[in-house]
Design a protein around this motif. Sequence first.
Motif, short mmCIF file in Angstrom:
data_model
loop_
_atom_site.label_atom_id
_atom_site.label_comp_id
_atom_site.label_asym_id
_atom_site.label_seq_id
_atom_site.Cartn_x
_atom_site.Cartn_y
_atom_site.Cartn_z
N GLY A 28 4.50 -2.25 1.06
CA GLY A 28 5.07 -2.55 -0.26
C GLY A 28 6.00 -1.46 -0.77
N LEU A 29 5.68 -0.22 -0.45
CA LEU A 29 6.48 0.91 -0.94
C LEU A 29 7.41 1.48 0.13
CD1 LEU A 29 3.80 2.83 -3.05
CD2 LEU A 29 5.57 1.27 -3.87
N GLY A 30 7.34 0.93 1.35
CA GLY A 30 8.20 1.41 2.41
C GLY A 30 7.84 2.79 2.91
N MET A 31 6.56 3.11 2.96
CA MET A 31 6.11 4.43 3.42
C MET A 31 6.14 4.51 4.94
SD MET A 31 2.74 5.35 1.20
CE MET A 31 2.72 5.38 -0.59
N SER A 32 6.51 5.65 5.45
CA SER A 32 6.37 5.93 6.87
C SER A 32 4.95 6.39 7.17
CB SER A 32 7.37 7.00 7.30
OG SER A 32 7.03 8.24 6.70
N GLY A 33 4.63 6.49 8.45
CA GLY A 33 3.31 6.99 8.81
C GLY A 33 3.10 8.42 8.35
N SER A 34 4.18 9.22 8.38
CA SER A 34 4.07 10.61 7.94
C SER A 34 3.77 10.69 6.45
CB SER A 34 5.36 11.37 8.26
OG SER A 34 5.59 11.38 9.65
N VAL A 35 4.44 9.85 5.65
CA VAL A 35 4.19 9.86 4.21
C VAL A 35 2.78 9.36 3.92
CG1 VAL A 35 4.90 8.88 2.00
CG2 VAL A 35 6.63 9.60 3.65
N ALA A 36 2.33 8.36 4.68
CA ALA A 36 0.96 7.90 4.50
C ALA A 36 -0.02 9.01 4.83
CB ALA A 36 0.70 6.68 5.38
N LEU A 42 -4.31 0.52 2.36
CA LEU A 42 -3.23 1.45 2.66
C LEU A 42 -2.09 0.79 3.43
CD1 LEU A 42 -2.14 4.30 2.48
CD2 LEU A 42 -3.41 4.88 4.55
N GLU A 43 -2.40 -0.11 4.34
CA GLU A 43 -1.34 -0.76 5.10
C GLU A 43 -0.46 -1.60 4.18
OE1 GLU A 43 -1.08 -3.95 8.73
OE2 GLU A 43 -2.39 -2.21 8.97
N GLU A 44 -1.08 -2.31 3.24
CA GLU A 44 -0.30 -3.11 2.30
C GLU A 44 0.53 -2.23 1.38
OE1 GLU A 44 -3.04 -5.63 4.21
OE2 GLU A 44 -3.39 -3.73 3.22
N VAL A 45 -0.05 -1.10 0.96
CA VAL A 45 0.68 -0.18 0.10
C VAL A 45 1.87 0.41 0.86
CG1 VAL A 45 0.54 2.02 -1.14
CG2 VAL A 45 -1.33 0.37 -1.32
N ARG A 100 -0.73 3.70 -11.07
CA ARG A 100 -0.17 3.88 -9.73
C ARG A 100 0.22 2.58 -9.02
NH1 ARG A 100 -4.94 6.07 -5.64
NH2 ARG A 100 -6.26 4.21 -5.68
N PRO A 101 -0.51 1.44 -9.19
CA PRO A 101 -0.06 0.24 -8.46
C PRO A 101 1.29 -0.28 -8.94
CG PRO A 101 -2.34 0.02 -9.22
CD PRO A 101 -1.76 1.19 -9.92
N TYR A 102 1.65 0.06 -10.18
CA TYR A 102 2.88 -0.48 -10.76
C TYR A 102 3.95 0.60 -10.94
CZ TYR A 102 -0.62 -4.02 -11.69
OH TYR A 102 -1.63 -4.94 -11.54
N ALA A 103 3.77 1.75 -10.26
CA ALA A 103 4.73 2.84 -10.40
C ALA A 103 6.08 2.46 -9.80
CB ALA A 103 4.19 4.11 -9.75
N GLY A 104 6.08 1.63 -8.77
CA GLY A 104 7.34 1.11 -8.23
C GLY A 104 8.01 1.99 -7.20
N SER A 105 7.49 3.16 -6.94
CA SER A 105 8.08 4.05 -5.94
C SER A 105 6.99 4.91 -5.33
CB SER A 105 9.16 4.94 -6.58
OG SER A 105 8.57 5.87 -7.48
N ALA A 112 -9.45 -12.50 -3.98
CA ALA A 112 -9.85 -13.33 -5.12
C ALA A 112 -8.85 -13.27 -6.26
CB ALA A 112 -11.23 -12.89 -5.62
N LEU A 113 -8.11 -12.16 -6.36
CA LEU A 113 -7.13 -11.99 -7.43
C LEU A 113 -5.73 -12.45 -7.02
CD1 LEU A 113 -8.20 -8.47 -8.78
CD2 LEU A 113 -8.61 -10.70 -9.84
N GLY A 114 -5.64 -13.13 -5.88
CA GLY A 114 -4.36 -13.68 -5.48
C GLY A 114 -3.70 -12.99 -4.30
N GLY A 115 -4.32 -11.95 -3.77
CA GLY A 115 -3.80 -11.31 -2.58
C GLY A 115 -2.84 -10.17 -2.81
N GLY A 116 -2.51 -9.85 -4.06
CA GLY A 116 -1.59 -8.76 -4.33
C GLY A 116 -2.31 -7.42 -4.35
N TRP A 117 -1.78 -6.44 -3.59
CA TRP A 117 -2.46 -5.15 -3.52
C TRP A 117 -2.46 -4.43 -4.85
CZ3 TRP A 117 0.33 -0.80 -4.67
CH2 TRP A 117 1.72 -0.86 -4.56
N GLN A 118 -1.46 -4.70 -5.69
CA GLN A 118 -1.42 -4.03 -7.00
C GLN A 118 -2.66 -4.36 -7.82
OE1 GLN A 118 1.11 -5.74 -5.70
NE2 GLN A 118 3.02 -4.56 -5.85
N ALA A 119 -3.01 -5.64 -7.89
CA ALA A 119 -4.20 -6.03 -8.65
C ALA A 119 -5.46 -5.50 -7.99
CB ALA A 119 -4.26 -7.55 -8.76
N GLY A 120 -5.49 -5.47 -6.66
CA GLY A 120 -6.66 -4.98 -5.95
C GLY A 120 -6.94 -3.52 -6.21
N LEU A 121 -5.89 -2.73 -6.46
CA LEU A 121 -6.08 -1.32 -6.80
C LEU A 121 -6.34 -1.13 -8.29
CD1 LEU A 121 -3.35 0.54 -4.67
CD2 LEU A 121 -5.79 0.29 -4.19
#
Length: 455
Positions: free
Chosen positions: A85-93, A79-82, A138-143, A205-214
């Motif tokens: 990456g998407l610029g979420m505030s704590g309230s949106v999270a 969640l922290e990486e997401v 969802r990992p590649y939705a971009g927003s 293991a997949l390179g550290g990108g949260w998109q692939a991890g999800l």
Amino acid sequence: MAGKETDTTSSISTTAQTTAQTTALTTAGTTAGVTARAVASDGSPVTGTRAWTTRLVVLGIVLSAVNLRPAITSLGALLEEVRDGLGMSGSVAGLLTSVPPLCFAVFGFTAPRLARRFGPVAVVCAGMVAITAGLLIRPYAGSTAGFLAASALALMGIALSNVLMPVIVKRWFPDRVGSMTGVYSMALAAGTAVAAAVTVPTTDALGGGWQAGLAVWAGLAAVAVLPWVPLLRDRGTAPAPAPAPETEARARAERRPPALRITRSRTAWALAVFFGLQATAAYITMGWMAQIFRDAGVSASTAGLLLALTMVMGVPLAFVIPRVATRLPHQGPIVIALGVCGLAGYAGLYLAPAGGAWAWAVLLGVSNCAFPLALTMVGMRARTGAGVVQLSAFAQSAGYLISIPGPLLVGVLYQHSGGWGLPIALMVGLMIPQMAVGVLAGRDRTVEDEAAAAA
């Protein structure tokens, strides 16, 4: 906030939460002594093609159960990486952690109607497809909006399967409901815990990108689609002979809506509030516990293991608590014991979150097992089968609605206070009324009698 690793948050207790849903109701309403062989709905042994079909159903149940929580716990782990990456505030999270109960409350209502029209197997199959698509998109939705929409798609599939999986178990294994529910519950808990524990290592293991991890979890969901495809032509029902006239009349009578005004029962309301508050505690604990640990200096991978430990506690206790509860005339003592564990866990998170992290994870895992207790009490507080169904629908639908604001409020308090003092105070403040209404709900009485007395 601690570094950019993972926030094993948003896991719903839902593990205990729906891990125990069918286990608790089954324990409350069924007897022991199930057979070791598969039977059709008419009670005859399953042989030949039917035996193969039954194996497919078992495989489908297990794979589907495994996929009912990774969409939530994998996101919690990252969640922290997401957020970054998407610029979420704590309230949106916080809003994001409130999406699961909202979807369960909204889409769960549609499951019975869809099952009547298309068959439960077809709806569960479609649910697995929805989970696969949502997790892949969802990992590649971009927003943030796209991420939320794709998450809702996956959660819709989970909600439908949550409701209909017990229907499939009951239909295909009428004399093994208990044992098959146990298999289903353990698979659900395993999927929840594994997703919490291995999402971070898999991402690395997949390179550290949260998109692939999800996105990797979409592959597991896709596998769960396969066993249901050959069963679609059967519309989700096991072969059965035509019912006798008296059996058909009895079935029509059982389908007739009961003349029970559930809202006139104080016990029904107590159960609904208890269900909602325990769900709130579970979503808050699972949604934000890892962030508390990470802010205290615990590594992301260790935080994932702590969340997995909390989830795993629901596996044995989901079997033990209902059995103990059914032997007691009043379930209040169990409510109090679980609540005390929760209060102790919250106190530990406030006073020494890193120093006693493993102990707090265990205590909060025990406290989250108020879910199977709530469902056991649903089975005990109604005298008739129709009453159980009506009480369960009322308590769960109202309860999930009650639980929606909790995680969001924690996110808002965390963001604006800059620490965990106020959010933990909120958790403690909610646990007290949870214990009070749980004691009221645990009294030895039935909703039918209360509703009749109030008429």
